[in-house]
Design a protein around this motif. Structure first.
Motif, PDB file in Angstrom:
ATOM      1  N   UNK A 201      24.893  53.198  59.117  1.00  0.00           N
ATOM      2  CA  UNK A 201      26.101  53.005  58.310  1.00  0.00           C
ATOM      3  C   UNK A 201      27.401  53.113  59.086  1.00  0.00           C
ATOM      4  N   UNK A 202      27.357  53.571  60.328  1.00  0.00           N
ATOM      5  CA  UNK A 202      28.589  53.770  61.072  1.00  0.00           C
ATOM      6  C   UNK A 202      29.309  52.434  61.244  1.00  0.00           C
ATOM      7  N   UNK A 203      30.640  52.474  61.167  1.00  0.00           N
ATOM      8  CA  UNK A 203      31.448  51.259  61.267  1.00  0.00           C
ATOM      9  C   UNK A 203      31.367  50.669  62.669  1.00  0.00           C
ATOM     10  N   UNK A 204      31.367  49.359  62.734  1.00  0.00           N
ATOM     11  CA  UNK A 204      31.353  48.668  64.019  1.00  0.00           C
ATOM     12  C   UNK A 204      32.733  48.785  64.652  1.00  0.00           C
ATOM     13  N   UNK A 205      32.819  49.139  65.932  1.00  0.00           N
ATOM     14  CA  UNK A 205      34.136  49.277  66.575  1.00  0.00           C
ATOM     15  C   UNK A 205      34.749  47.918  66.885  1.00  0.00           C
ATOM     16  N   UNK A 206      36.037  47.937  67.145  1.00  0.00           N
ATOM     17  CA  UNK A 206      36.712  46.714  67.570  1.00  0.00           C
ATOM     18  C   UNK A 206      36.186  46.305  68.940  1.00  0.00           C
ATOM     19  N   UNK A 207      36.029  45.002  69.193  1.00  0.00           N
ATOM     20  CA  UNK A 207      35.530  44.560  70.506  1.00  0.00           C
ATOM     21  C   UNK A 207      36.432  45.025  71.637  1.00  0.00           C
ATOM     22  N   UNK A 208      35.831  45.358  72.748  1.00  0.00           N
ATOM     23  CA  UNK A 208      36.602  45.749  73.915  1.00  0.00           C
ATOM     24  C   UNK A 208      37.176  44.516  74.600  1.00  0.00           C
ATOM     25  N   UNK A 209      38.343  44.638  75.193  1.00  0.00           N
ATOM     26  CA  UNK A 209      38.881  43.506  75.956  1.00  0.00           C
ATOM     27  C   UNK A 209      37.941  43.159  77.103  1.00  0.00           C
ATOM     28  N   UNK A 311      33.036  61.223  76.586  1.00  0.00           N
ATOM     29  CA  UNK A 311      32.848  61.050  78.033  1.00  0.00           C
ATOM     30  C   UNK A 311      31.372  61.157  78.425  1.00  0.00           C
ATOM     31  N   UNK A 312      30.693  62.138  77.842  1.00  0.00           N
ATOM     32  CA  UNK A 312      29.265  62.317  78.143  1.00  0.00           C
ATOM     33  C   UNK A 312      28.459  61.095  77.718  1.00  0.00           C
ATOM     34  N   UNK A 313      28.734  60.613  76.523  1.00  0.00           N
ATOM     35  CA  UNK A 313      27.995  59.452  76.007  1.00  0.00           C
ATOM     36  C   UNK A 313      28.262  58.228  76.861  1.00  0.00           C
ATOM     37  N   UNK A 314      29.534  57.966  77.151  1.00  0.00           N
ATOM     38  CA  UNK A 314      29.892  56.791  77.963  1.00  0.00           C
ATOM     39  C   UNK A 314      29.219  56.861  79.327  1.00  0.00           C
ATOM     40  N   UNK A 315      29.187  58.047  79.911  1.00  0.00           N
ATOM     41  CA  UNK A 315      28.600  58.206  81.233  1.00  0.00           C
ATOM     42  C   UNK A 315      27.107  57.903  81.207  1.00  0.00           C
ATOM     43  N   UNK A 316      26.384  58.499  80.252  1.00  0.00           N
ATOM     44  CA  UNK A 316      24.934  58.298  80.265  1.00  0.00           C
ATOM     45  C   UNK A 316      24.554  56.877  79.862  1.00  0.00           C
ATOM     46  N   UNK A 317      25.243  56.311  78.883  1.00  0.00           N
ATOM     47  CA  UNK A 317      24.952  54.931  78.480  1.00  0.00           C
ATOM     48  C   UNK A 317      25.174  53.990  79.656  1.00  0.00           C
ATOM     49  N   UNK A 398      29.672  48.468  74.054  1.00  0.00           N
ATOM     50  CA  UNK A 398      30.577  49.030  73.053  1.00  0.00           C
ATOM     51  C   UNK A 398      29.816  49.726  71.934  1.00  0.00           C
ATOM     52  N   UNK A 399      28.706  49.119  71.488  1.00  0.00           N
ATOM     53  CA  UNK A 399      28.022  49.612  70.300  1.00  0.00           C
ATOM     54  C   UNK A 399      27.123  50.806  70.567  1.00  0.00           C
ATOM     55  N   UNK A 400      26.487  50.877  71.720  1.00  0.00           N
ATOM     56  CA  UNK A 400      25.582  51.991  71.982  1.00  0.00           C
ATOM     57  C   UNK A 400      26.273  53.350  71.924  1.00  0.00           C
ATOM     58  N   UNK A 401      27.446  53.521  72.553  1.00  0.00           N
ATOM     59  CA  UNK A 401      28.106  54.824  72.424  1.00  0.00           C
ATOM     60  C   UNK A 401      28.432  55.186  70.980  1.00  0.00           C
ATOM     61  N   UNK A 402      28.773  54.203  70.155  1.00  0.00           N
ATOM     62  CA  UNK A 402      29.064  54.464  68.745  1.00  0.00           C
ATOM     63  C   UNK A 402      27.812  54.961  68.023  1.00  0.00           C
ATOM     64  N   UNK A 403      26.678  54.346  68.315  1.00  0.00           N
ATOM     65  CA  UNK A 403      25.434  54.755  67.678  1.00  0.00           C
ATOM     66  C   UNK A 403      25.010  56.152  68.124  1.00  0.00           C
ATOM     67  N   UNK A 404      25.190  56.460  69.397  1.00  0.00           N
ATOM     68  CA  UNK A 404      24.819  57.792  69.885  1.00  0.00           C
ATOM     69  C   UNK A 404      25.701  58.857  69.250  1.00  0.00           C
ATOM     70  N   UNK A 405      26.994  58.570  69.159  1.00  0.00           N
ATOM     71  CA  UNK A 405      27.897  59.541  68.528  1.00  0.00           C
ATOM     72  C   UNK A 405      27.511  59.742  67.060  1.00  0.00           C
ATOM     73  N   UNK A 406      27.172  58.654  66.369  1.00  0.00           N
ATOM     74  CA  UNK A 406      26.758  58.774  64.978  1.00  0.00           C
ATOM     75  C   UNK A 406      25.459  59.570  64.849  1.00  0.00           C
ATOM     76  N   UNK A 407      24.556  59.404  65.807  1.00  0.00           N
ATOM     77  CA  UNK A 407      23.311  60.171  65.797  1.00  0.00           C
ATOM     78  C   UNK A 407      23.596  61.669  65.886  1.00  0.00           C
ATOM     79  N   UNK A 408      24.584  62.033  66.677  1.00  0.00           N
ATOM     80  CA  UNK A 408      24.855  63.445  66.931  1.00  0.00           C
ATOM     81  C   UNK A 408      25.770  64.095  65.900  1.00  0.00           C
ATOM     82  N   UNK A 409      26.691  63.331  65.332  1.00  0.00           N
ATOM     83  CA  UNK A 409      27.738  63.929  64.496  1.00  0.00           C
ATOM     84  C   UNK A 409      27.632  63.524  63.047  1.00  0.00           C
ATOM     85  N   UNK A 410      28.091  64.406  62.180  1.00  0.00           N
ATOM     86  CA  UNK A 410      28.063  64.135  60.753  1.00  0.00           C
ATOM     87  C   UNK A 410      29.009  63.012  60.365  1.00  0.00           C
TER      88      UNK A 410
END
Length: 415
Positions: A201-209, A311-317, A398-410
């Motif tokens: 259900x997490x919102x899709x982020x705006x595309x990165x330049x 930062x942690x998510x971006x680094x590992x992804x 762009x999308x993987x970090x959003x999904x990981x953050x959603x997995x971890x946070x309420x």
């Protein structure tokens, strides 16, 4: 395999049921061994011993090891198809949205049969011929069913994005169900279901330049590109070995095959590595160093826990997507490591996980310590899986970090 989707597969008492019960037991033990050791490292005799029969007796039920793998994967897909087919978004209980029902039952299946899910994630690519075609047809059917349920809530969501989210949910189930720990059900069901729903259900982020990639040149640097040294022989051997291990598994690859892929003879490999295990150990040291450095930099440059987590998510992804073969080998082949090296590598993994846990506990104070650790330990195999599966039509970086953050946070809100 659990819940109403698998009720017909539950054994009953009586002589007429002995053969189906034995067949189910063989498939169950095969899945456990495939998940723990990898397909190539498991023999028919190993499976027979786990069931309490001779290896040749398995052939009364299955044509061979390949047929067993096929049965494990197809049965799991059938279970998930049965669940999704039973949910009609147009006619559902208003107290339970269709997506909640889908994920709740799917989570129960995964927790009832974690080794089947882990085997699917680890060994699906090994299927060939008619088995591969059958599995692919079932996967398409399952994707279509999931898309209908997800779109009942989010009609504008693109099919490719739904597929990526479905893959994330599967990766999370495979990771979170096989972790050893103190968490018991139904709490584990609640945590995994909630995390999966957030990713869907997490919102899709705006595309990165878009950023233009600098051309790479081999040899001396020039003003038009970045310089990189020639790949060493040791590096070429490692790269060749990791690619082969991704495809065939550690135990399915020989030194001669590695040498041939690296452009040298098998015996010449020993000028650079003492053994095949030494190659794998080199891979573990490399990925551990990359991730440890990333954790240190992520924490040092953060102004708060939310930024630190980003930062942690971006680094590992980034590491996972840039080093897929390395990540897969080190994520799956731990049982092949020399026993003398395992304590050192375990300490390194704990240090990395503790860096993440210190951040997550700040953002999820309602979770018990064991619950934080379970979430953090699941992130790495989940990302490893997402880094290797196809992802057409989606900006995965762009999308993987959003999904990981959603997995971890309420909640996915920035802070």
């Amino acid at each position: 395999m659990g819940g109403r989707a698998t009720a017909s597969r539950q054994p009953t008492d009586g002589p007429a049921d002995r053969k189906p019960e034995r067949k189910d037991a063989i498939a169950h033990e095969a899945a456990r061994l495939f998940a723990e050791r990898g397909f190539a490292a498991v023999g028919i005799d190993d499976i027979g011993a786990a069931v309490g029969i001779t290896g040749p007796a398995i052939y009364r039920h299955f044509a061979g090891k390949d047929a067993l793998l096929d049965a494990v994967i197809v049965t799991l897909l059938d279970d998930y198809i049965d669940v999704a087919s039973s949910i009609d978004p147009a006619h559902h209980d208003p107290r339970q949205p269709p997506l909640d029902e889908l994920i709740g039952i799917s989570t129960a299946i995964a927790l009832d049969h974690p080794h089947q899910v882990a085997t699917y994630i680890r060994e699906r690519a090994r299927l060939e011929g008619e088995s591969a075609r059958q599995a692919a047809a079932k996967e398409r059917q399952l994707r279509t069913l999931w898309q209908g349920i997800v779109r009942s809530e989010s009609p504008e969501m693109a099919p490719d994005l739904i597929v990526l989210r479905q893959q994330a949910v599967l990766g999370a189930m495979g990771a979170m169900t096989v972790q050893r720990g103190l968490l018991a059900r139904p709490r584990l069901d609640q945590l995994l279901t909630a995390a999966a729903l957030r990713m869907l259900r997490v919102a899709e982020p705006a595309p990165r330049p878009a950023r233009a990639a600098a051309p790479t040149v081999t040899g001396p640097a020039d003003r038009n590109g970045t310089w990189q040294p020639q790949v060493s022989r040791r590096e070429s051997i490692l790269n060749a070995a990791l690619t082969l291990m991704r495809i065939k598994g550690y135990h399915g690859v020989g030194i001669d095959e590695i040498g041939d892929a690296a452009g040298i003879s098998g015996p010449a490999v020993y000028r650079h590595y003492a053994s095949k295990a030494d190659i794998l150990l080199d891979a573990y040291d490399r990925v551990g160093s990359k991730v440890a450095v990333g954790v240190e930099a992520a924490l040092a440059g953060a102004r708060g826990p939310s930024e630190a987590l980003d930062n942690l998510i971006e680094s590992y992804v980034s590491i996972a997507m840039d080093n897929v073969d390395l990540i897969i080998a080190t994520g799956q082949e731990g049982a092949a490591l020399p026993s003398t090296e395992r304590p050192r590598l375990a300490r390194q993994r704990r240090a990395i996980a503790e860096g993440w846990s210190r951040v997550v506990v700040e953002l999820r104070p309602e979770l018990a310590e064991a619950e934080v650790h379970r979430h953090v330990a699941s992130v790495f195999p989940m990302v490893n899986y997402l880094a290797q599966v196809p992802g057409r039509g989606v900006d995965r970086a762009t999308m993987l970090p959003v999904l990981v953050r959603a997995f971890l946070l309420e909640e996915p809100a920035r802070g």
